[in-house]
Design a protein around this motif. Structure first.
Motif, mmCIF file in Angstrom:
data_model
loop_
_atom_site.group_PDB
_atom_site.id
_atom_site.type_symbol
_atom_site.label_atom_id
_atom_site.label_comp_id
_atom_site.label_asym_id
_atom_site.label_seq_id
_atom_site.Cartn_x
_atom_site.Cartn_y
_atom_site.Cartn_z
ATOM 1 N N UNK A 378 -15.618 13.185 33.319
ATOM 2 C CA UNK A 378 -15.945 14.569 33.613
ATOM 3 C C UNK A 378 -14.730 15.331 34.107
ATOM 4 N N UNK A 379 -14.966 16.455 34.762
ATOM 5 C CA UNK A 379 -13.888 17.332 35.221
ATOM 6 C C UNK A 379 -13.727 17.238 36.740
ATOM 7 N N UNK A 380 -12.478 17.345 37.147
ATOM 8 C CA UNK A 380 -12.162 17.504 38.570
ATOM 9 C C UNK A 380 -11.134 18.629 38.654
ATOM 10 N N UNK A 381 -11.609 19.800 39.039
ATOM 11 C CA UNK A 381 -10.741 20.974 38.988
ATOM 12 C C UNK A 381 -10.491 21.354 37.548
ATOM 13 N N UNK A 382 -9.216 21.413 37.153
ATOM 14 C CA UNK A 382 -8.844 21.776 35.783
ATOM 15 C C UNK A 382 -8.562 20.555 34.914
ATOM 16 N N UNK A 383 -8.684 19.354 35.480
ATOM 17 C CA UNK A 383 -8.303 18.146 34.768
ATOM 18 C C UNK A 383 -9.513 17.297 34.391
ATOM 19 N N UNK A 384 -9.388 16.624 33.233
ATOM 20 C CA UNK A 384 -10.412 15.672 32.800
ATOM 21 C C UNK A 384 -10.110 14.318 33.443
ATOM 22 N N UNK A 385 -11.135 13.712 34.028
ATOM 23 C CA UNK A 385 -10.962 12.414 34.695
ATOM 24 C C UNK A 385 -11.176 11.307 33.674
ATOM 25 N N UNK A 386 -10.205 10.423 33.579
ATOM 26 C CA UNK A 386 -10.242 9.297 32.646
ATOM 27 C C UNK A 386 -10.133 8.003 33.449
ATOM 28 N N UNK A 387 -11.068 7.082 33.239
ATOM 29 C CA UNK A 387 -11.087 5.830 33.986
ATOM 30 C C UNK A 387 -11.049 4.643 33.025
ATOM 31 N N UNK A 388 -10.044 3.776 33.172
ATOM 32 C CA UNK A 388 -9.989 2.566 32.355
ATOM 33 C C UNK A 388 -11.125 1.629 32.737
ATOM 34 N N UNK A 389 -11.754 1.047 31.716
ATOM 35 C CA UNK A 389 -12.770 0.015 31.933
ATOM 36 C C UNK A 389 -12.225 -1.363 31.561
ATOM 37 N N UNK A 390 -11.489 -1.414 30.461
ATOM 38 C CA UNK A 390 -10.767 -2.622 30.051
ATOM 39 C C UNK A 390 -9.348 -2.197 29.680
ATOM 40 N N UNK A 391 -8.403 -3.062 29.949
ATOM 41 C CA UNK A 391 -7.028 -2.778 29.540
ATOM 42 C C UNK A 391 -6.308 -4.069 29.214
ATOM 43 N N UNK A 392 -5.189 -3.913 28.547
ATOM 44 C CA UNK A 392 -4.411 -5.055 28.110
ATOM 45 C C UNK A 392 -3.149 -5.165 28.957
ATOM 46 N N UNK A 393 -2.876 -6.359 29.415
ATOM 47 C CA UNK A 393 -1.637 -6.628 30.158
ATOM 48 C C UNK A 393 -0.744 -7.516 29.309
ATOM 49 N N UNK A 394 0.484 -7.074 29.089
ATOM 50 C CA UNK A 394 1.426 -7.866 28.309
ATOM 51 C C UNK A 394 2.018 -8.975 29.178
ATOM 52 N N UNK A 395 2.053 -10.176 28.604
ATOM 53 C CA UNK A 395 2.522 -11.340 29.345
ATOM 54 C C UNK A 395 3.842 -11.904 28.808
ATOM 55 N N UNK A 396 4.532 -11.131 27.957
ATOM 56 C CA UNK A 396 5.785 -11.609 27.375
ATOM 57 C C UNK A 396 5.584 -12.064 25.943
ATOM 58 N N UNK A 397 6.446 -12.945 25.458
ATOM 59 C CA UNK A 397 6.368 -13.463 24.093
ATOM 60 C C UNK A 397 6.457 -14.979 24.115
ATOM 61 N N UNK A 398 5.925 -15.612 23.062
ATOM 62 C CA UNK A 398 6.009 -17.061 22.966
ATOM 63 C C UNK A 398 7.223 -17.456 22.132
ATOM 64 N N UNK A 399 7.323 -18.756 21.838
ATOM 65 C CA UNK A 399 8.507 -19.241 21.118
ATOM 66 C C UNK A 399 8.577 -18.739 19.684
ATOM 67 N N UNK A 400 7.439 -18.271 19.136
ATOM 68 C CA UNK A 400 7.425 -17.737 17.775
ATOM 69 C C UNK A 400 7.517 -16.221 17.753
ATOM 70 N N UNK A 401 7.908 -15.620 18.880
ATOM 71 C CA UNK A 401 8.020 -14.165 19.007
ATOM 72 C C UNK A 401 6.659 -13.474 18.941
ATOM 73 N N UNK A 402 5.569 -14.236 19.131
ATOM 74 C CA UNK A 402 4.246 -13.631 19.219
ATOM 75 C C UNK A 402 4.033 -13.056 20.613
#
Length: 445
Positions: A378-402
């Motif tokens: 919804x709105x808070x003042x002039x801004x739309x409020x956005x809330x993450x529910x799920x997100x991705x965290x990068x953990x680096x790369x493996x030996x195959x560059x994955x």
């Protein structure tokens, strides 16, 4: 009809200048000496046998001796010119290729496993490329010339095609084909590829069933349309779905699907039907769901108004770099409709209409993953409020560059729980508990 294996075709001498000229001569000879109506009636095996006859006759006339395997491949290439898409056929048949890029006469590039590779497939000349382009666009009523040097089209299997020619394309024609799988990918495929985890899949399924308005955002080639296809598969089969696209490519599995496609202007500049026109018309077609393949202009205003006037459960994609950027781009696209609305009123419409944004990225190893599932609160003042529910965290790369990633719930329960409950959908109590669902790596798709 026999098929040329891709690896043999690329490694062979089939695409040297001399061989391309020979293929063209055989193709021309066949067309000049066979009625078009007869070619149309022929079965595949009969056509290939005829092509083989013309190949052998041309080789004899020119006193050329070739290995039998090369003679067979020449016949296949002639059949592709008559009934298929010429040199592109061998690439279109390779399921491991996801994108084909014809960079004029200089080179043909393909994307495989998320990475670009040059291949040996070539065209004889500019006219050769344009003949194949004409075979693609003419059944769709599209045109391509100096007055309209760009075109979007699709292949019979739904693969997306873009072509741009001179004078805009300096060394053109340039053609880009984004291939679609013969069998549409499913949610199980996305789980296997690591695009999302099982908890995210279950959550998105409940949100679609609960008629939330969802936008899928992301950059070019991030897999938005594939994810849109998967989300649309969660729509109940007893609902009427209207799809709206520039070039029809969605692969919905439901029975009651009405597919609409925009149309460019004719030679006189008349008859153009835009995405916005189709969105407006769809509201008169008694849709339960409206799916817009991609929102990129003034149609954003009509889509938001539809979402706000009883057409819940709409789905679409937007080209953006983040969920927050998706909101800004929506605001810009509404202004493109020529509206005089102030920004605050536009943002209010967006916050009332859009329930959730699913953002997808393409990783450095070529894999596609959902990085955010965010709620528009919804709105808070002039801004739309956005809330993450799920997100991705990068953990680096493996030996195959994955890329190593962790899909994680942030532990917040969405505000639209009551809206889902009104549709008879109840979210499990443990759905948003923070866990340690770690993917060893992301698999390409």
């Amino acid at each position: 009809m026999a098929k040329m294996p891709l690896d043999r075709a690329i490694e062979s001498e089939l695409y040297t200048d001399d061989m391309l000229e020979l293929q063209s001569a055989i193709h021309t000879d066949l067309l000049l000496n066979t009625q078009h109506s007869e070619l149309e009636k022929m079965e595949s095996d009969e056509l290939r046998s005829l092509a083989l006859t013309f190949v052998e006759r041309m080789l004899a006339d020119r006193s050329i001796t070739l290995p039998r395997a090369m003679v067979e491949r020449l016949a296949d290439s002639v059949v592709s010119e008559v009934r298929g898409f010429g040199p592109l056929d061998v690439l279109l048949k390779d399921g491991s290729i996801t994108e084909i890029m014809v960079n004029g006469l200089r080179q043909v590039m393909v994307e495989r496993d998320g990475r670009l590779r040059k291949c040996a497939v070539r065209f004889l000349n500019r006219q050769h490329i344009m003949r194949i382009v004409e075979k693609i666009i003419s059944p769709l009523g599209r045109r391509l010339d100096e007055s309209m040097p760009m075109v979007d089209a699709r292949l019979p299997d739904g693969s997306r095609v873009n072509v741009i020619i001179e004078p805009l394309a300096i060394d053109g024609p340039y053609m880009t084909i984004r291939k679609f799988a013969v069998d549409a990918l499913t949610d199980e495929d996305l789980l296997r590829f690591g695009t999302l985890n099982s908890k995210m899949r279950d959550f998105l399924k409940l949100c679609v069933e609960g008629k939330l308005n969802i936008l899928i955002s992301g950059g070019t080639g991030s897999g938005k349309t594939t994810t849109l296809n998967v989300l649309s598969s969660f729509i109940p089969h007893d609902e009427r779905i209207v799809t709206i696209e520039d070039a029809a490519e969605l692969q919905l599995q439901q029975e009651h699907v009405i597919a609409l496609e925009s149309r460019p202007a004719n030679l006189e500049g008349n008859g153009e039907i835009t995405i916005r026109d189709l969105v407006r018309n769809s509201l008169r077609m008694r849709p339960d769901r409206i799916i817009v393949g991609e929102v990129r202009g003034g149609e954003a205003l009509d889509m938001l108004q539809a979402m706000n006037t009883g057409h819940e459960g709409s789905l679409s994609t937007v080209h953006t770099n983040s969920p927050r950027d998706c909101l800004s781009r929506l605001e810009t696209m509404v202004l493109m409709a020529g509206t005089e609305l102030p920004s605050s009123a536009i943002r209010q419409q967006i916050s009332n209409a859009v329930d959730m944004i699913v953002h997808q990225d393409r990783m450095r190893d070529g894999s596609r993953v959902i990085t955010h599932i965010s709620e528009v609160q919804g709105m808070e003042g002039e801004q739309i409020i956005l809330q993450d529910l799920f997100k991705l965290e990068r953990q680096g790369v493996d030996e195959d560059e994955g890329v190593l990633v962790k899909h994680q719930s942030v532990g917040s329960q969405p505000h639209f729980v009551d809206k889902l409950a009104a549709e008879g959908v109840k979210l499990p109590a443990d759905m948003f508990l923070i866990d340690e669902d770690i993917r060893p790596r992301v698999v390409h798709w």
